[in-house]
Design a protein around this motif. Sequence first.
Motif, short mmCIF file in Angstrom:
data_model
loop_
_atom_site.label_atom_id
_atom_site.label_comp_id
_atom_site.label_asym_id
_atom_site.label_seq_id
_atom_site.Cartn_x
_atom_site.Cartn_y
_atom_site.Cartn_z
N MET A 89 0.83 -1.21 0.00
CA MET A 89 0.00 0.00 0.00
C MET A 89 0.87 1.26 0.00
O MET A 89 0.56 2.24 -0.68
N ALA A 90 1.97 1.21 0.77
CA ALA A 90 2.86 2.36 0.82
C ALA A 90 3.53 2.60 -0.53
O ALA A 90 3.69 3.74 -0.97
N ILE A 91 3.92 1.51 -1.20
CA ILE A 91 4.53 1.64 -2.54
C ILE A 91 3.51 2.23 -3.51
O ILE A 91 3.82 3.13 -4.30
N ARG A 92 2.28 1.70 -3.46
CA ARG A 92 1.22 2.22 -4.35
C ARG A 92 1.00 3.70 -4.11
O ARG A 92 0.94 4.49 -5.06
N ASN A 93 0.90 4.10 -2.85
CA ASN A 93 0.65 5.51 -2.53
C ASN A 93 1.83 6.38 -2.93
O ASN A 93 1.64 7.51 -3.41
N THR A 94 3.04 5.88 -2.76
CA THR A 94 4.24 6.65 -3.12
C THR A 94 4.27 6.93 -4.61
O THR A 94 4.52 8.06 -5.04
N GLY A 250 11.07 14.83 -4.22
CA GLY A 250 10.18 15.34 -3.18
C GLY A 250 8.92 14.51 -3.03
O GLY A 250 8.43 14.30 -1.91
N ALA A 251 8.38 14.02 -4.16
CA ALA A 251 7.17 13.20 -4.10
C ALA A 251 7.44 11.83 -3.48
O ALA A 251 6.55 11.22 -2.89
N PHE A 252 8.67 11.33 -3.63
CA PHE A 252 9.03 10.07 -2.98
C PHE A 252 9.16 10.24 -1.47
O PHE A 252 9.00 9.28 -0.73
N ASN A 253 9.47 11.44 -1.03
CA ASN A 253 9.72 11.69 0.39
C ASN A 253 8.51 12.33 1.06
O ASN A 253 8.64 13.29 1.81
N GLN A 257 3.69 15.40 4.92
CA GLN A 257 2.37 15.50 4.30
C GLN A 257 1.41 14.45 4.87
O GLN A 257 0.21 14.71 5.05
N VAL A 258 1.95 13.27 5.13
CA VAL A 258 1.11 12.17 5.66
C VAL A 258 1.05 12.22 7.18
O VAL A 258 -0.02 12.13 7.78
N TYR A 259 2.20 12.39 7.80
CA TYR A 259 2.27 12.28 9.27
C TYR A 259 1.45 13.37 9.95
O TYR A 259 0.76 13.10 10.94
N PHE A 260 1.50 14.58 9.45
CA PHE A 260 0.81 15.68 10.11
C PHE A 260 -0.65 15.81 9.71
O PHE A 260 -1.43 16.49 10.37
N ILE A 261 -1.04 15.16 8.59
CA ILE A 261 -2.43 15.27 8.13
C ILE A 261 -3.25 14.06 8.58
O ILE A 261 -4.28 14.19 9.24
N THR A 262 -2.81 12.85 8.22
CA THR A 262 -3.61 11.64 8.49
C THR A 262 -2.94 10.66 9.42
O THR A 262 -3.59 9.72 9.88
N ARG A 263 -1.63 10.82 9.65
CA ARG A 263 -0.84 9.84 10.42
C ARG A 263 -0.99 8.43 9.84
O ARG A 263 -0.96 7.43 10.57
N GLY A 264 -1.16 8.36 8.53
CA GLY A 264 -1.27 7.07 7.86
C GLY A 264 -2.68 6.53 7.77
O GLY A 264 -2.91 5.55 7.06
N GLN A 269 -4.06 3.18 5.34
CA GLN A 269 -4.26 3.17 3.90
C GLN A 269 -3.53 4.31 3.19
O GLN A 269 -3.30 4.23 1.98
N THR A 270 -3.21 5.40 3.89
CA THR A 270 -2.53 6.52 3.24
C THR A 270 -1.04 6.54 3.55
O THR A 270 -0.37 7.53 3.27
N GLN A 271 -0.52 5.46 4.13
CA GLN A 271 0.91 5.42 4.43
C GLN A 271 1.72 5.49 3.13
O GLN A 271 1.35 4.93 2.11
N THR A 272 2.84 6.19 3.21
CA THR A 272 3.84 6.16 2.15
C THR A 272 5.09 5.49 2.72
O THR A 272 5.16 5.20 3.91
N LEU A 273 6.08 5.26 1.87
CA LEU A 273 7.27 4.56 2.34
C LEU A 273 7.98 5.31 3.48
O LEU A 273 8.34 4.70 4.48
N PRO A 274 8.19 6.64 3.39
CA PRO A 274 8.84 7.33 4.52
C PRO A 274 8.02 7.29 5.80
O PRO A 274 8.57 7.08 6.89
N SER A 275 6.71 7.50 5.71
CA SER A 275 5.89 7.48 6.93
C SER A 275 5.81 6.08 7.52
O SER A 275 5.81 5.90 8.73
#
Length: 318
Positions: A89-94, A250-253, A257-264, A269-275
């Motif tokens: 899911m993180a790869i897809r979102n990234t 920047g988009a990979f990192n 954007q995720v941690y402060f808005i949704t915390r994943g 479901q909104t996790q990215t690789l860095p988060s």
Amino acid sequence: MSIPVTGQPISGHTPASLRFKKGLKQWMVVLPFIFLGVVGTAVFVIYPMIRNILISFQDYSIMPNAENPYVGFDNYVSAFTDPNNKVLMAIRNTFLNVAVTVPINWLLAIVFAVLINLHFVKQKIVFRTVYYLPIITSWIVVAFLFRFLFAGGEYGLVNYIFYKQLGIFNEPINFLSNYWSAMIVIWLFHIWKTVGWGVVIYLAALQGISKEYYEAAAIDGANGTKQFWSITVPMLGPVTAFVVINLINGAFNFFPQVYFITRGGPMDQTQTLPSLMYMQAFKNFNFGYASAVAVMMGIAVFLLTYTQMKKFGNQRFL
């Protein structure tokens, strides 16, 4: 005919000993700066990178005197065999972040820069400041602003306008509790926060394009749109390569954007690789797993950046 005095250098020629002393003196001046740069790179880049790779092959614990047994590729395997598919899911979102935000960010940056350069020459510094202001604003401040704008219930600003005032929504939308609406909020947050950087870069690059090209195109009957795609975009090719590569990185990192808005959330479901790396390392204390994800992400970013640099490597800057 005068004969040079013995021991004196002939005009235009410097003895090797003097050249050596001059070169040595220059090296002694710059050597401390080179040394500091090498030490800084070794301590803050090379060592952490090597250490992270080693941890990715361990069942690592931060507890004092804890054993950190090597587990081979178990962390890499578990990343892709996780029943919750967090990594997938993180790869897809990234990659979704890259696919959505990079083209929009690039297009807005170059269009805004061209419009400011053509129509607001006297106010260029003012616009440059306005567009760059989000860049220097704290991520936390902007994140709380967006959380307020897209808060659920009747009194989040977006819901208040479109539900209470305009009646467009049938009911208030809980933006951050739905996957796609949460992702849209994250994308809007990222674009608004970073588009000014591209505007400033393109405004500087546009100064290097001669007006003669546009005058010749106007004589040939080319309108503004045709001039933009036939002159402006090609002439800004090398700058575009620089901007796009940085936008991709920047988009990979996507972390703040995720941690402060949704915390994943919702449900990771909104996790990215860095988060995901951060959550696994500092919330679940699964450092080996997080390091394995970091290694894979680093390889992906390196390959993507390398291919882009090879693609645009032969272009020259204006």
